[in-house]
Write an enzyme that holds these catalytic residues in place. Structure first.
Site, PDB file in Angstrom:
ATOM      1  N   SER B  56       8.389  24.237  -5.756  1.00 49.58           N
ATOM      2  CA  SER B  56       7.224  24.220  -4.712  1.00 49.58           C
ATOM      3  C   SER B  56       6.435  24.824  -4.742  1.00 49.58           C
ATOM      4  O   SER B  56       4.581  23.720  -4.482  1.00 49.58           O
ATOM      5  CB  SER B  56       7.848  25.501  -3.015  1.00 49.58           C
ATOM      6  OG  SER B  56       9.090  25.602  -3.472  1.00 49.58           O
ATOM      7  N   ASN B  57       6.033  24.852  -5.690  1.00 48.57           N
ATOM      8  CA  ASN B  57       4.518  25.436  -6.834  1.00 48.57           C
ATOM      9  C   ASN B  57       3.578  24.096  -7.571  1.00 48.57           C
ATOM     10  O   ASN B  57       2.772  23.822  -7.768  1.00 48.57           O
ATOM     11  CB  ASN B  57       4.586  26.791  -7.878  1.00 48.57           C
ATOM     12  CG  ASN B  57       4.969  28.343  -7.298  1.00 48.57           C
ATOM     13  OD1 ASN B  57       4.081  28.658  -6.253  1.00 48.57           O
ATOM     14  ND2 ASN B  57       5.903  28.196  -7.160  1.00 48.57           N
ATOM     15  N   LYS B 176      18.491  29.244  -7.836  1.00 42.91           N
ATOM     16  CA  LYS B 176      17.409  30.054  -7.514  1.00 42.91           C
ATOM     17  C   LYS B 176      17.694  30.537  -6.424  1.00 42.91           C
ATOM     18  O   LYS B 176      17.671  30.034  -6.058  1.00 42.91           O
ATOM     19  CB  LYS B 176      16.294  29.244  -8.008  1.00 42.91           C
ATOM     20  CG  LYS B 176      15.091  29.715  -7.745  1.00 42.91           C
ATOM     21  CD  LYS B 176      13.387  28.720  -7.583  1.00 42.91           C
ATOM     22  CE  LYS B 176      12.202  29.353  -7.742  1.00 42.91           C
ATOM     23  NZ  LYS B 176      11.204  28.409  -7.849  1.00 42.91           N
TER      24      LYS B 176
END
Lengths: 310, 310, 310, 310
Positions: B56-57, B176
């Site tokens: 996502s980052n 995760k």
């Protein structure tokens, strides 16, 4: 910045494990003090720091004011002399809350008041309103105040900044956090004064909460598995972390059965299966578990190594 | 119960700390490999177990397929030979996901695929649909699969029972969890096979997650404070819990600035202030921080003892 | 306050009823244009104002760019010369969205672009970011823009004040609101310029939306019950409100089956049961209805007087 | 399927417009009957069908039982002989609710009881529990029962299937729906018997609700703009839809100020500005509006053509 009423800082040590006791009712719907005494006979054998009476698990919202005053009087008598009694005394208005706190203070039947956030007018319960509520109560209550954040019932999660601000008040001594967000709990512990005491609101996350600086827990599951929850606390204090982690993991699924999943009816059903404990029915509209749910509950305890059957 | 394709169980050790690296863009909007190399020059000095690329980052949703393949190739080259490369390869359909996993597998540029839950058709994403999706991908992907639960972006929190079921698949090696519910994380660790590896999805709760059995963390904050996040992991492994707790608490507020509060623009702004790191702009619609937000970010790091300014 | 690019106000009339067509796939997973043509043979017999291609019901997120361009070309050919074609062209970044809008504009295969709000980075999608996104797209797109608010998929509900601000832009001609909050829809209609056109995003509330000033609807149910949805619109235009109310009520439960309850798989299942229409499978991870759900769907249509069976 | 107690079906006509009146308090915190009488002097000049006392806007949760009985007695006296009095009598337990209903029934001070859904134990309030609650209350209450769904306060939205089932009970005569989901309201009207009466819970969506079959509204805004809300109802009954739509749109933003946005303090602030009406303070923790909010409220009324100032 607080009013100059004669409230002195009244620190009391609230560390340790507390069961938020359910209220026993007889078949006519009245509080059943005989059954409650039998429960205390069992509970008093454990290493509880004390008792929480009239929390969410005590069906406080279903009790009338007279019943409440009477109940806390009896709990004071039934508990051990060394037990710390925390009474759930939050009511929908500021004035009502102050009034009942001071009645209990006069009767000297509890050591501290657990004050749930008002929540009916959700849209208006911003940090400013909640801060004024808690400060006004703390200013005028002769009992020390413990904040109570229980979003599963109120949909209001007391924010880190609100708790931080309130932790400065001399008559607000701690917080029970039932939300279970370990990040938020850690952040609060980091921000408040050292003598502000945070209690985990559930056995589900008590160990990580203790690790991050909580001083104990108010755990529904302790009503049923008092020895195990006290052991978890002791293992942590004794620095036996490996054993503590192993035990913590076995408590999560049983805990869900008596909280999130089946609520107070689940808690009472579990107690009914346990030697020396009586659960009984809840006040309606809460209904007893149906057969399928009852079976799920029994299995969850069994599967995790904590069988209920007598 | 899995299809008899020639997928062998392919355990790889994914323990340790990973930064989910942001993607550097130049002023013309293309990926800036010069800046990325400079970041790796800094990152490679830390004790990272490896790197997560296109999480996502990494603004994965904003990258085209060619850019993705190219990016992971470069990351493989820029990282250390010992680094484990985890590539975010989840796409909206099962077939697209399998296809890109196998292209990366062929190019041998990553060791495992991090697969975000599909989420557009939220109403249909029940456990059955998600289970079939992950099993189909795991059956046919030549890369081992890591499940990725990130409700802040998807509003879908992979359930304990779903993760438990999927943990039995020989080609699904871990999870995760960015949701941060320590109760759920503990429950998952309790239910899955021993070699199924759970990673904390954030530095905010890495220590309690490690305590409860997680094997490491994929932490946005590690992009900025790599040394501190690695130190937190080391303190835990060395059983220096008191120091670990103290350090953990100082990371929560800085972490919020680069995740929940200001997102990828916050992460990039923090990197821009740090010696040896380059953040730069995000692809629109994400906008850079305004002055007030930038000031809040700087102050949060400073106040917690991790000043950013070079 | 808009950039001085050569975008002229390009009002086009988008009033009336539109089916957001599902994309037919053949057994090999490719778009099945033969089946799509058969659907158009049926759809073209109704009084639709036009077609929406690549909306949520068109599985737009599961289509690659080439497939999209090809699909809209074919839809343009298969529809009637008088049909207004609205293409769902929103992509995760501003630049990608502009690019595909202008490719479709060049090919002259659609009259307007329906732009879903970007939603992956939910925490950052405040009104400021969304306003900049839509204004940048509208500034540079050669197709007129229709805003698309669909919180069931995006969890983002475009606010009244945001839509009001964007309604001033010369190249933003309307809004599809699938949220269904009639108070918000009424408020938007009250606040925007007269030529800004609001479309109901569902047959479930089309009549009250028309009453309050919407000019039409983009209704999944129109794919299945095209004649009924067009009749509802006609009854309203003819001021036959009593009949319209009676008809509206019969469409709510069938509509739920092909939207909220069973999604695109429900829509396709309903089409498969209808003479002259083909639904077929969705791209995975979406799964076909199981038998119980299929039965519920059939019953809902039957019970409300709109039986599906051929 | 209902118990054979002597409850006869007791249909009463509850169509029309009702203000859910706020409770006036004097500076010492007691109910101020002088001010209340002045309000009734104004309210009685409008075409209200009656009054709702002790609804959410009446701060029912902040009133003690004696205050409630006294308040409804006074309201009965202050209202017109033809006014229908609906009293909010829902309490946390089934028994308490039945008891207060029957006390009011004995005193003949109200015609019907509006029963809010119990909501503290949210996790347990499934359709089964809520159905049993309402059926038990309806079986034993000597007042006819009106269901009350107000998710903004309770987070519980009574489902279509629950309301449909309860609508069969001879002593449950209607529903006040404050959720405002026009699709759900339409579906309920379609499913319930003809003499089951649904009331819009807000002026914000009263017109579309009337169109779809509601018989009136219980509208906070009617306390302030009684003439306008009654006019809206009249225009609908007279089939003057164009005028009704125009008027409806002007009421949405003022309505938001006295409900969702500023709650009961907003309602009371608006009344204080209106000739012949007195608002006053709420019981704490509710706080008066600050200056900025007060200004927003005044402007919203003015901008929509309903200025408040005397």
């Amino acid at each position: 910045c607080f009013s100059n009423t004669s409230v002195n800082s009244s620190f009391i040590d609230i560390s340790g494990v507390y069961p938020p006791i359910p209220t026993a009712f007889s078949s006519n719907g009245k509080i059943d003090y005989v059954k409650l005494q039998e429960n205390f006979n069992t509970w008093n054998t454990f290493d509880f720091a004390g008792y929480v009476v009239m929390g969410s698990n005590g069906e406080a919202v279903s009790l009338k004011e007279d019943e409440k005053l009477d109940l806390v009087r009896n709990v004071k008598k039934m508990s051990k002399p060394t037990s710390t009694i925390i009474a759930g005394l939050g009511l929908p208005t500021t004035d009502q809350t102050i009034e009942i706190c001071n009645r209990v203070a006069e009767e000297q039947t509890a050591h501290a008041a657990l004050i749930i956030s008002p929540s009916f007018y959700k849209g208006q319960m911003n940090d400013l309103v909640l801060r004024k509520f808690y400060e006004d109560v703390a200013d005028k209550s002769k009992l020390p105040i413990i904040l109570y954040s229980v979003p599963a019932n109120t949909t209001i999660d007391l924010s880190t900044s609100l708790v931080t601000a309130l932790s400065q008040h001399p008559n607000i001594i701690g917080l029970k956090d039932s939300g279970g967000d370990i990040t938020k709990i850690s952040e609060i512990v980091y921000n408040v004064p050292k003598d502000f005491q945070v209690l985990a609101g559930s056995a589900a996350f008590m160990l990580p909460a203790l690790l991050m600086g909580c001083v104990g827990g108010i755990c529904a599951l302790a009503n049923v598995l008092g020895d195990q929850v006290c052991l978890l606390y002791k293992l942590f204090k004794d620095n036996e972390l490996k054993k503590a982690v192993a035990l913590q993991k076995t408590l999560i699924s049983p805990n869900a059965m008596v909280t999130r999943r089946f609520g107070v009816p689940g808690l009472k059903a579990a107690m009914d299966l346990k030697q020396g404990l009586h659960g009984g029915r809840c006040r309606a509209p809460l209904l007893p578990l149906n057969d399928g749910d009852h079976k799920s509950l029994v299995e969850a305890f069994e599967k995790c190594g904590h069988p209920l059957s007598r």
